[in-house]
Design a protein around this motif. Structure first.
Motif, mmCIF file in Angstrom:
data_model
loop_
_atom_site.group_PDB
_atom_site.id
_atom_site.type_symbol
_atom_site.label_atom_id
_atom_site.label_comp_id
_atom_site.label_asym_id
_atom_site.label_seq_id
_atom_site.Cartn_x
_atom_site.Cartn_y
_atom_site.Cartn_z
ATOM 1 N N VAL A 73 -1.768 14.031 -21.053
ATOM 2 C CA VAL A 73 -0.659 14.915 -20.666
ATOM 3 C C VAL A 73 -1.279 16.067 -19.885
ATOM 4 N N ILE A 74 -1.013 16.101 -18.558
ATOM 5 C CA ILE A 74 -1.735 16.999 -17.655
ATOM 6 C C ILE A 74 -0.788 18.045 -17.093
ATOM 7 N N ASP A 75 -1.191 19.306 -17.194
ATOM 8 C CA ASP A 75 -0.450 20.448 -16.639
ATOM 9 C C ASP A 75 -0.592 20.426 -15.119
ATOM 10 N N VAL A 76 0.560 20.365 -14.413
ATOM 11 C CA VAL A 76 0.544 20.426 -12.942
ATOM 12 C C VAL A 76 1.393 21.596 -12.474
ATOM 13 N N SER A 77 1.394 22.680 -13.285
ATOM 14 C CA SER A 77 2.121 23.890 -12.876
ATOM 15 C C SER A 77 1.395 24.536 -11.714
ATOM 16 N N GLY A 78 2.061 25.497 -11.089
ATOM 17 C CA GLY A 78 1.531 26.099 -9.868
ATOM 18 C C GLY A 78 0.152 26.700 -10.024
ATOM 19 N N SER A 79 -0.140 27.282 -11.162
ATOM 20 C CA SER A 79 -1.432 27.949 -11.345
ATOM 21 C C SER A 79 -2.593 26.966 -11.324
ATOM 22 N N MET A 80 -2.320 25.668 -11.574
ATOM 23 C CA MET A 80 -3.387 24.669 -11.539
ATOM 24 C C MET A 80 -3.921 24.490 -10.124
ATOM 25 N N ILE A 114 -4.426 3.533 -21.313
ATOM 26 C CA ILE A 114 -4.190 4.956 -21.025
ATOM 27 C C ILE A 114 -2.894 5.078 -20.250
ATOM 28 N N ALA A 115 -2.136 6.153 -20.576
ATOM 29 C CA ALA A 115 -0.930 6.501 -19.824
ATOM 30 C C ALA A 115 -1.100 7.912 -19.285
ATOM 31 N N ILE A 116 -0.339 8.213 -18.203
ATOM 32 C CA ILE A 116 -0.411 9.539 -17.576
ATOM 33 C C ILE A 116 0.975 10.179 -17.633
ATOM 34 N N VAL A 117 1.037 11.412 -18.228
ATOM 35 C CA VAL A 117 2.249 12.229 -18.194
ATOM 36 C C VAL A 117 1.873 13.549 -17.537
ATOM 37 N N SER A 118 2.630 13.940 -16.535
ATOM 38 C CA SER A 118 2.433 15.254 -15.919
ATOM 39 C C SER A 118 3.603 16.142 -16.312
ATOM 40 N N TYR A 119 3.331 17.449 -16.326
ATOM 41 C CA TYR A 119 4.447 18.348 -16.631
ATOM 42 C C TYR A 119 4.309 19.637 -15.838
ATOM 43 N N THR A 120 5.449 20.078 -15.369
ATOM 44 C CA THR A 120 5.583 21.374 -14.683
ATOM 45 C C THR A 120 6.817 22.020 -15.274
ATOM 46 N N THR A 121 7.851 22.299 -14.484
ATOM 47 C CA THR A 121 9.085 22.817 -15.081
ATOM 48 C C THR A 121 9.675 21.776 -16.020
ATOM 49 N N ASN A 122 9.491 20.524 -15.680
ATOM 50 C CA ASN A 122 9.825 19.416 -16.576
ATOM 51 C C ASN A 122 8.689 18.404 -16.533
ATOM 52 N N ILE A 144 -3.462 9.855 -10.716
ATOM 53 C CA ILE A 144 -4.116 11.149 -10.937
ATOM 54 C C ILE A 144 -4.372 11.840 -9.605
ATOM 55 N N ASP A 145 -4.847 11.089 -8.631
ATOM 56 C CA ASP A 145 -5.128 11.690 -7.331
ATOM 57 C C ASP A 145 -3.866 12.242 -6.688
ATOM 58 N N ALA A 146 -2.734 11.670 -7.013
ATOM 59 C CA ALA A 146 -1.481 12.081 -6.375
ATOM 60 C C ALA A 146 -0.845 13.304 -7.031
ATOM 61 N N LEU A 147 -1.400 13.794 -8.117
ATOM 62 C CA LEU A 147 -0.794 14.939 -8.804
ATOM 63 C C LEU A 147 -0.882 16.184 -7.938
ATOM 64 N N ASN A 151 5.291 24.982 -9.572
ATOM 65 C CA ASN A 151 6.302 25.476 -10.505
ATOM 66 C C ASN A 151 5.735 25.937 -11.862
ATOM 67 N N ASN A 152 6.492 25.667 -12.970
ATOM 68 C CA ASN A 152 6.274 26.313 -14.267
ATOM 69 C C ASN A 152 5.551 25.409 -15.274
ATOM 70 N N THR A 153 5.597 25.846 -16.564
ATOM 71 C CA THR A 153 4.828 25.143 -17.614
ATOM 72 C C THR A 153 5.754 24.809 -18.776
ATOM 73 N N ASN A 154 6.094 23.516 -18.925
ATOM 74 C CA ASN A 154 6.978 23.058 -19.997
ATOM 75 C C ASN A 154 6.192 22.079 -20.885
ATOM 76 N N ILE A 155 5.415 22.673 -21.810
ATOM 77 C CA ILE A 155 4.576 21.840 -22.684
ATOM 78 C C ILE A 155 5.424 20.964 -23.588
ATOM 79 N N GLN A 156 6.529 21.529 -24.079
ATOM 80 C CA GLN A 156 7.381 20.766 -25.009
ATOM 81 C C GLN A 156 7.854 19.458 -24.381
ATOM 82 N N ASP A 157 8.277 19.511 -23.138
ATOM 83 C CA ASP A 157 8.786 18.304 -22.495
ATOM 84 C C ASP A 157 7.654 17.317 -22.239
ATOM 85 N N GLY A 158 6.452 17.850 -21.935
ATOM 86 C CA GLY A 158 5.307 16.963 -21.738
ATOM 87 C C GLY A 158 4.980 16.189 -23.005
ATOM 88 N N ILE A 159 5.029 16.864 -24.148
ATOM 89 C CA ILE A 159 4.721 16.176 -25.406
ATOM 90 C C ILE A 159 5.801 15.159 -25.737
#
Length: 690
Positions: A73-80, A114-122, A144-147, A151-159
């Motif tokens: 579960v990878i954070d792709v919010s703007g700060s990344m 392995i599975a990939i979940v990204s999260y930003t605002t959602n 992964i390369d395409a991430l 935007n924002n950080t929605n950890i709850q939705d990522g989990i």
């Protein structure tokens, strides 16, 4: 405390060691037998030796290799998308590198997925659980390369998205390890699914975004399939280099972020300030995926006599019910997890004790129920001192400190102020206040202070008896002022004061009565113990006065000084006998028997052998042995009677012839004979006529 990464200067060297371990765990079909070791210690608290620290370590090693289903579960919010100071790469670049490195290591076992979940605002499921064959690895790397960071950080939705994929497509059997690895570089500021997203501030640990993320993680840690509950692991990784604030300052963004990640993982999360360290962190996590034991339930049963204080764990959760601590941990990996708790003695369990017993139940690597014996060491419990005694008293009370300390020393306090010089195990208390005692163990130097005992002292009568006195007299009637009284006799304060006694606090003791009573003993002297008594609402107080009555007057002679003197003729033996039998008479002021002692004098001759004196003396003593003056009797013997002739007056007369020379000679040689009334030698003197 967060799990800090090894310093970057040596991290590559250590990474190699971890890498080979990971390859073994992720690729091998066989493993060494699991090992679980425990160590329990019971020690005195460093800051307060009256508190007992109990520490239980459970260490897992040699985990059995198993297949893995892992959701990254990878954070792709703007700060990344921000670059790292002094580096041209962004946090996103390093996150991708770490994820791809993890996939590469895991692909050593093609049965891993392995599975990939990204999260930003959602959040978005980028790719479901994919086998790690060449095609799968390529597909995962492409996702992964395409991430892109935005935007924002929605950890709850990522989990939630990760949990959904795991529950839907995960393998739920003992041979498979199921894990979610979450990465974020900031504080969660969004929550909820697409179309129902809520924003939050980033400075509160109780915001909806934080609590919902932790709740989602809690839900994702267990999955029920066919009425069987399976455990899933969640690992949290925090990239904090771009988050403002101090990680140890409550209310700061870093503090809130760490609080969130620790809550999600259920133990200390993995924190780094540099994105360059992410690969090493992922490698460390990979070594933890194959667990040693799961569903650990550790119970600590504390014996009566202790209150249970602070309870902390490095992993899992602990709860308290009565005297039993239950520590639940989902998984034991290749790690040491710790339960710490504190006990405070109540005073009923002192000395050498086994303060608690331990039982550990778990599922082993074969998912079979198992248990472990844990040795509980004995510990000498230094109990807090206890104070006993009457706490509500009249006038005074004695407090006693009890302790099990060896060679104890004591310091007493009143109202938190040390009482100078009071270092015994007992304390005489005369004023109201809060009293406590500090006891130091002479062997361990442990100092413990008792709870305060509130003592209430009501004023007792401050009675002072008159000073002891010595008087002259023959009996108790000689006492003046307050007369002798064998029975208790009430008097007034004025009478007490007049007798020389005092009651200075009469105004503060309420209603009272004063009395006295006497007891006499002895004769010479007579000792009177006079007991004064004050009876008031606070009780009875007594004080004694001793009155000594002495008879120090000697007997006096009633026979006049010369009354027994007599002059006798030397021939008056009857008169002498009568005189010798006479005795003087004395009288004593206190009465009683008078004892006479006579000293008879020898005859002292006068000018002639038949005259002289007898001098007799007497002394008289009373019952107290007072001695009179000396009484003297003088008996004078005199001889004033001349001898008388026994030869008749003319008996020697004779008439002779002038020629009768012989007759004349005979007549001249004759002499008269005389006698004396006193006897003795009579001397004759003859005068011869011409």
């Amino acid at each position: 405390m967060e799990k800090s990464l090894l310093s970057f200067s040596n991290y590559l060297r250590d990474l190699k060691k971890i890498y080979f371990a990971v390859l073994f765990l992720l690729s091998s079909s066989f493993g060494l037998a699991q090992t679980i070791t425990t160590n329990k210690t019971v020690t005195a608290n460093a800051g307060n030796c009256g508190i007992v620290n109990v520490k239980l370590d459970i260490t897992g090693s040699n985990p059995v290799a198993r297949n893995s289903d892992v959701i990254l579960v990878i954070d792709v919010s703007g700060s990344m998308g921000n670059t790292i100071s002094g580096d041209t790469k962004t946090s996103m670049d390093y996150a991708k590198l770490a994820a791809k490195s993890f996939i590469s290591q895991a692909s050593a076992n093609t049965n891993n997925r392995i599975a990939i979940v990204s999260y930003t605002t959602n959040a978005k499921l980028e790719l479901g659980l994919t086998s790690l064959n060449a095609v799968g690895v390529t597909a995962l790397n492409a996702k992964i390369d395409a991430l892109i960071a935005t935007n924002n950080t929605n950890i709850q939705d990522g989990i939630v998205k990760a949990e959904t994929e795991l529950e839907t497509n995960g393998r739920f059997d003992c041979a498979t390890a199921r894990s979610i690895i979450l990465l974020t570089d900031g504080v969660t500021n969004r929550t909820g699914p697409v179309g129902n997203t809520t924003s939050c501030n980033t400075t509160s640990t109780t915001s909806t975004c934080v609590t919902s993320a932790i709740t989602a993680a809690t839900n994702a840690k267990t999955t029920v399939k066919s009425s069987i509950t399976y455990n899933n692991q969640i690992f949290s990784v925090g990239l904090f280099g771009g988050i403002p604030g101090n990680i140890n300052t409550p209310g700061s963004d870093q503090f809130v972020a760490k609080f969130t990640l620790d809550g999600i993982q259920g133990s200390a999360s993995y924190i780094t300030q540099s994105a360059a360290n992410l690969t090493s962190i992922y490698t460390q996590i990979a070594s933890q995926i194959s667990w040693v034991a799961q569903s650990l339930i550790q119970k600590e049963t504390i014996i009566p006599g202790f209150t249970i204080g602070s309870i902390t764990t490095t992993k899992g959760t602990a709860s308290l019910s009565g005297q039993v601590i239950t520590w639940n941990t989902d998984f034991l990996n290749s790690e040491t997890i710790t339960l710490n708790y504190q006990l405070t003695p109540t005073g009923t369990a002192c000395g050498t004790q086994t303060v608690s017993t331990s039982t550990l139940n778990y599922q082993n690597s074969a998912c079979a129920n198992d248990s472990k014996t844990i040795t509980s060491p004995a510990y000498f419990v230094p109990c807090t001192p206890l104070i006993s005694g009457i706490l509500s008293a009249c006038g005074s009370t004695t407090l006693t400190a009890s302790t099990n300390a060896a060679s104890p020393t004591y310091v007493w306090y009143k109202d938190n102020v040390e009482i100078t010089g009071q270092t015994a195990s007992t304390l005489l208390v005369t004023t109201s206040g809060a009293y406590k005692v500090k006891v130091k163990n002479g062997t361990t130097n442990c100092e413990l202070t008792s709870a305060a005992s509130n003592v209430s002292i009501s004023p007792a009568a401050a009675l002072t008896a008159p000073a002891n006195a010595t008087i002259t007299g023959c009996g108790t009637s000689a006492i003046t002022g307050l007369p002798y009284a064998a029975a208790s006799t009430n008097i007034t304060l004025a009478q007490l004061n007049a007798a020389g006694g005092s009651l200075p606090n009469d105004a503060s003791i309420g209603a009272y009565t004063i009395s006295y009573s006497d007891t006499a003993t002895g004769t010479c002297p007579i000792v009177v113990t006079r007991t004064f008594k004050v009876t008031a609402s606070c009780g009875t107080v007594t004080a004694n006065q001793t009155i000594t009555i002495q008879d120090n007057t000697a007997p006096t002679w009633t026979t006049s000084a010369n009354a027994l003197n007599v002059t006798l003729q030397c021939s008056d033996t009857a008169g002498l006998a009568t005189a010798q039998n006479q005795a003087p008479v004395a009288t004593d002021n206190c009465g009683g028997t008078i004892t006479y002692t006579k000293t008879s004098g020898a005859f002292a001759a006068g000018s002639c052998s038949n005259s002289g004196t007898y001098t007799n003396t007497w002394i008289a003593k009373d019952v107290c042995l007072n001695t009179s003056t000396t009484f003297t009797q003088v008996i004078t013997i005199q001889d004033n009677t001349a001898p008388s002739w026994t030869t008749s007056a003319n008996a020697l007369n004779v008439t002779l012839q002038c020629s009768d020379v012989e007759g004349l000679a005979t007549a001249q040689n004759q002499a008269p004979v005389a006698t004396d009334n006193c006897g003795g030698t009579i001397t004759y003197t003859k005068t011869t006529g011409s």
